[in-house]
Design a protein around this motif. Structure first.
Motif, PDB file in Angstrom:
ATOM      1  N   ARG A  43      52.781  22.954 -28.511  1.00  0.00           N
ATOM      2  CA  ARG A  43      53.414  21.726 -28.031  1.00  0.00           C
ATOM      3  C   ARG A  43      54.205  21.014 -29.129  1.00  0.00           C
ATOM      4  O   ARG A  43      54.859  20.014 -28.878  1.00  0.00           O
ATOM      5  CB  ARG A  43      52.345  20.785 -27.471  1.00  0.00           C
ATOM      6  CG  ARG A  43      51.652  21.339 -26.241  1.00  0.00           C
ATOM      7  CD  ARG A  43      50.295  20.674 -26.014  1.00  0.00           C
ATOM      8  NE  ARG A  43      49.474  21.500 -25.148  1.00  0.00           N
ATOM      9  CZ  ARG A  43      48.745  22.537 -25.540  1.00  0.00           C
ATOM     10  NH1 ARG A  43      48.718  22.885 -26.803  1.00  0.00           N
ATOM     11  NH2 ARG A  43      48.038  23.224 -24.685  1.00  0.00           N
ATOM     12  N   GLY A  44      54.092  21.513 -30.359  1.00  0.00           N
ATOM     13  CA  GLY A  44      54.822  20.926 -31.478  1.00  0.00           C
ATOM     14  C   GLY A  44      54.252  19.607 -31.967  1.00  0.00           C
ATOM     15  O   GLY A  44      54.925  18.854 -32.655  1.00  0.00           O
ATOM     16  N   LEU A  45      52.999  19.329 -31.634  1.00  0.00           N
ATOM     17  CA  LEU A  45      52.375  18.068 -32.037  1.00  0.00           C
ATOM     18  C   LEU A  45      51.458  18.205 -33.248  1.00  0.00           C
ATOM     19  O   LEU A  45      51.043  17.204 -33.828  1.00  0.00           O
ATOM     20  CB  LEU A  45      51.556  17.483 -30.872  1.00  0.00           C
ATOM     21  CG  LEU A  45      52.350  17.088 -29.635  1.00  0.00           C
ATOM     22  CD1 LEU A  45      51.395  16.721 -28.506  1.00  0.00           C
ATOM     23  CD2 LEU A  45      53.272  15.928 -29.958  1.00  0.00           C
ATOM     24  N   PHE A  46      51.117  19.432 -33.632  1.00  0.00           N
ATOM     25  CA  PHE A  46      50.123  19.648 -34.689  1.00  0.00           C
ATOM     26  C   PHE A  46      50.498  20.894 -35.473  1.00  0.00           C
ATOM     27  O   PHE A  46      50.931  21.893 -34.900  1.00  0.00           O
ATOM     28  CB  PHE A  46      48.739  19.828 -34.046  1.00  0.00           C
ATOM     29  CG  PHE A  46      47.625  19.939 -35.039  1.00  0.00           C
ATOM     30  CD1 PHE A  46      47.047  18.807 -35.584  1.00  0.00           C
ATOM     31  CD2 PHE A  46      47.143  21.178 -35.429  1.00  0.00           C
ATOM     32  CE1 PHE A  46      46.006  18.909 -36.497  1.00  0.00           C
ATOM     33  CE2 PHE A  46      46.104  21.279 -36.339  1.00  0.00           C
ATOM     34  CZ  PHE A  46      45.539  20.147 -36.874  1.00  0.00           C
ATOM     35  N   ARG A  47      50.317  20.819 -36.800  1.00  0.00           N
ATOM     36  CA  ARG A  47      50.596  21.967 -37.667  1.00  0.00           C
ATOM     37  C   ARG A  47      49.483  22.136 -38.695  1.00  0.00           C
ATOM     38  O   ARG A  47      48.983  21.150 -39.240  1.00  0.00           O
ATOM     39  CB  ARG A  47      51.925  21.774 -38.389  1.00  0.00           C
ATOM     40  CG  ARG A  47      53.119  21.857 -37.493  1.00  0.00           C
ATOM     41  CD  ARG A  47      54.398  21.836 -38.304  1.00  0.00           C
ATOM     42  NE  ARG A  47      54.528  20.583 -39.040  1.00  0.00           N
ATOM     43  CZ  ARG A  47      55.372  19.612 -38.725  1.00  0.00           C
ATOM     44  NH1 ARG A  47      56.148  19.732 -37.698  1.00  0.00           N
ATOM     45  NH2 ARG A  47      55.437  18.520 -39.449  1.00  0.00           N
ATOM     46  N   THR A  70      47.128  11.825 -26.917  1.00  0.00           N
ATOM     47  CA  THR A  70      45.822  12.233 -27.460  1.00  0.00           C
ATOM     48  C   THR A  70      45.370  13.587 -26.936  1.00  0.00           C
ATOM     49  O   THR A  70      45.029  14.484 -27.725  1.00  0.00           O
ATOM     50  CB  THR A  70      44.752  11.167 -27.167  1.00  0.00           C
ATOM     51  OG1 THR A  70      45.183   9.934 -27.720  1.00  0.00           O
ATOM     52  CG2 THR A  70      43.412  11.562 -27.760  1.00  0.00           C
ATOM     53  N   GLU A  71      45.345  13.771 -25.643  1.00  0.00           N
ATOM     54  CA  GLU A  71      44.866  15.042 -25.082  1.00  0.00           C
ATOM     55  C   GLU A  71      45.771  16.201 -25.480  1.00  0.00           C
ATOM     56  O   GLU A  71      45.286  17.286 -25.811  1.00  0.00           O
ATOM     57  CB  GLU A  71      44.754  14.935 -23.564  1.00  0.00           C
ATOM     58  CG  GLU A  71      43.593  14.054 -23.135  1.00  0.00           C
ATOM     59  CD  GLU A  71      43.450  13.980 -21.629  1.00  0.00           C
ATOM     60  OE1 GLU A  71      43.824  14.961 -20.947  1.00  0.00           O
ATOM     61  OE2 GLU A  71      42.964  12.950 -21.151  1.00  0.00           O
ATOM     62  N   ALA A  77      46.031  21.084 -31.509  1.00  0.00           N
ATOM     63  CA  ALA A  77      45.196  21.391 -32.675  1.00  0.00           C
ATOM     64  C   ALA A  77      44.255  22.549 -32.357  1.00  0.00           C
ATOM     65  O   ALA A  77      44.090  23.471 -33.170  1.00  0.00           O
ATOM     66  CB  ALA A  77      44.406  20.153 -33.095  1.00  0.00           C
ATOM     67  N   ARG A  78      43.661  22.538 -31.187  1.00  0.00           N
ATOM     68  CA  ARG A  78      42.756  23.617 -30.781  1.00  0.00           C
ATOM     69  C   ARG A  78      43.497  24.950 -30.747  1.00  0.00           C
ATOM     70  O   ARG A  78      42.998  25.967 -31.237  1.00  0.00           O
ATOM     71  CB  ARG A  78      42.154  23.304 -29.412  1.00  0.00           C
ATOM     72  CG  ARG A  78      41.095  24.291 -28.971  1.00  0.00           C
ATOM     73  CD  ARG A  78      40.500  23.953 -27.604  1.00  0.00           C
ATOM     74  NE  ARG A  78      39.892  22.629 -27.624  1.00  0.00           N
ATOM     75  CZ  ARG A  78      40.276  21.614 -26.842  1.00  0.00           C
ATOM     76  NH1 ARG A  78      41.265  21.763 -25.986  1.00  0.00           N
ATOM     77  NH2 ARG A  78      39.660  20.461 -26.907  1.00  0.00           N
ATOM     78  N   ASP A  79      44.713  24.949 -30.181  1.00  0.00           N
ATOM     79  CA  ASP A  79      45.500  26.186 -30.114  1.00  0.00           C
ATOM     80  C   ASP A  79      45.902  26.688 -31.499  1.00  0.00           C
ATOM     81  O   ASP A  79      45.880  27.892 -31.758  1.00  0.00           O
ATOM     82  CB  ASP A  79      46.743  25.983 -29.250  1.00  0.00           C
ATOM     83  CG  ASP A  79      46.406  25.802 -27.765  1.00  0.00           C
ATOM     84  OD1 ASP A  79      45.299  26.208 -27.348  1.00  0.00           O
ATOM     85  OD2 ASP A  79      47.252  25.259 -27.044  1.00  0.00           O
ATOM     86  N   ALA A  80      46.260  25.774 -32.392  1.00  0.00           N
ATOM     87  CA  ALA A  80      46.629  26.184 -33.754  1.00  0.00           C
ATOM     88  C   ALA A  80      45.424  26.774 -34.483  1.00  0.00           C
ATOM     89  O   ALA A  80      45.541  27.794 -35.175  1.00  0.00           O
ATOM     90  CB  ALA A  80      47.202  24.998 -34.530  1.00  0.00           C
ATOM     91  N   LEU A  81      44.268  26.158 -34.319  1.00  0.00           N
ATOM     92  CA  LEU A  81      43.052  26.687 -34.954  1.00  0.00           C
ATOM     93  C   LEU A  81      42.660  28.035 -34.350  1.00  0.00           C
ATOM     94  O   LEU A  81      42.214  28.934 -35.074  1.00  0.00           O
ATOM     95  CB  LEU A  81      41.907  25.683 -34.817  1.00  0.00           C
ATOM     96  CG  LEU A  81      42.055  24.437 -35.688  1.00  0.00           C
ATOM     97  CD1 LEU A  81      41.096  23.349 -35.224  1.00  0.00           C
ATOM     98  CD2 LEU A  81      41.828  24.777 -37.151  1.00  0.00           C
TER      99      LEU A  81
END
Length: 97
Positions: A43-47, A70-71, A77-81
């Motif tokens: 989603r481009g919200l977390f790296r 937030t969701e 973040a979950r997908d990146a991890l």
């Protein structure tokens, strides 16, 4: 086969050559795995900024998330991890060969 036989020497040389090849390959993999990379959520919200399999830092962005994100931010973040975990499993599979 006696240690002085030509076949024994050829076999020993072959095993030594194979050992050197495996050592060279392991060194190459170690250098590749220690390189820095960025894993971005879909989603481009977390790296995640990682070196090898270790997280060096994590960041939200590039745009500043709001309370309404937030969701989506948590899912990103979950997908990146999860992607980092999959890449670690791939590294272990490569070493098993």
């Amino acid at each position: 086969m006696s240690p002085g036989a030509a076949d024994f020497l050829d076999a020993a040389r072959g095993r030594i050559a194979e050992a050197y090849r495996l050592i060279d390959e392991a060194g190459k993999r170690m250098r590749e795995h220690q390189s820095s990379r960025v894993i971005a959520g879909p989603r481009g919200l977390f790296r995640l900024h990682v070196r090898g399999g270790r997280i060096e830092r994590a960041e939200a962005g590039p745009r500043r998330p709001t309370a309404g994100d937030t969701e989506s931010l948590v899912a990103d973040a979950r997908d990146a991890l999860a992607e980092l975990g999959r890449s670690r499993l791939g590294e272990l599979d490569a070493w098993a060969r």
